[in-house]
Write a protein that holds these residues in place. Structure first.
Motif: not given
Lengths: 212, 212
Positions: A10-28
């Motif tokens: 995706s070209g998205v950094a792992i910490p950013t992906i984790k942030y999206y997961l925590r914020e509910g913008m990305l499903h678990q």
């Protein structure tokens, strides 16, 4: 796939992906062990959408959350879901006090009515166009939207809407709408200034016999 | 007219007018007494131009000085003068390293060549369009500029350039170009999003028999 592969693809950094997961913008992902989760194409598609909204649409994280919530709310018909993304692209416009504004806004509403365009009363584009009309009048620019209405109608109905995969995954439809709206909007603006330069050269620098 | 009248007629505050005079963006009035100067229509026109560049074109004071200098340099042909204002409206674009950029830029140059458009090699619009093409490719948006080129060409040659008073005062021509380019650009962008909403409603909310 593991989170590392999702990040690479995706070209998205792992910490950013984790942030999206925590914020509910990305499903678990699917938990396969205590510290391990499995991700799939739906995660990749969601990350593409978030990137499009962020980098091309220049949306705030708060606005992106609103759009993502609309994508996830399956009870929302596709048209309403697309509308949420679309409205988020509109610049914030404050109605101005005074008759000038009232008149311009009434003019916009009458134009939409006369065109038979199906646009909600709450669409932010109504105030957006009213503001431009007020500015034109204040600055003495002759107001005639006719050729622009015609161009917008033709472009959208004959070209742009055919590029939206209305019946595929909801993420993909919103992504295509946002990217197409913003990027082709930019291209059109640039091409218009190019055509102006060329036409100005043509009118003001006559070349004898039309040769070099 | 006195500076107070110039201020009232132009809507520009007296301290701001004095700033423009000091910076050489506005030509001095005719000194009629030690502390008194007389201003005329040319001052009013210049203030209108500065306001247009500042408030609608969102130009910096430095860019406005460049445009004003071009307006004042009578040895500069009208087309070049307009070009200075036009180029100042382009957003700053940094060419990116790599083959992707090179290819996109070559594509833009080839497009201009094939259209026979008269655009200088230094025009900032070339890099601007190249950047949009790079972004489209990176994000997987299908690239076909043809309908947009056609629309830009038609709008500019049949409508927009007829609104520029090429043979009147130089200030007025630049003002009309900047206001028309920016304000009608905004109107077109809004109308396009309106048409998208309407067309999306039409395609996705079939009404039985087409009635209300």
């Amino acid at each position: 796939m593991r989170i590392s592969e999702l990040s690479a693809k995706s070209g998205v950094a792992i910490p950013t992906i984790k942030y999206y997961l925590r914020e509910g913008m990305l499903h678990q992902g699917e938990q396969t062990a205590a510290t391990r989760a499995e991700y799939d194409e739906t995660h990749l598609r969601r990350l593409r959408l978030i990137r499009a909204l962020l980098e091309v649409g220049r949306l705030s994280v708060a606005s992106i959350k609103t759009v993502v919530a609309a994508v996830e709310d399956e009870s929302l018909p596709t048209h309403q879901m697309l509308g949420t993304a679309h409205y988020a692209l509109s610049p914030a416009v404050e109605p101005e006090p005074g008759e000038e504004w009232q008149a311009a806004r009434a003019e916009v509403d009458a134009l939409i009515e006369s065109l038979g365009w199906d646009i909600t009363p709450a669409a932010p584009t109504r105030d957006e166009l009213a503001q431009t009309l007020v500015r034109m009048r204040q600055l003495g620019v002759p107001v005639d939207l006719t050729p622009y209405v015609e161009v917008a109608r033709k472009l959208v109905s004959e070209v742009e809407m055919d590029l939206i995969p209305f019946h595929g995954p909801r993420d993909a439809a919103v992504e295509a709408l946002v990217l197409g709206t913003v990027l082709y909007g930019r291209a059109l603006d640039t091409l218009r200034r190019m055509a102006q330069e060329s036409e100005s050269a043509r009118r003001l620098s006559p070349r004898p016999g039309g040769s070099e």
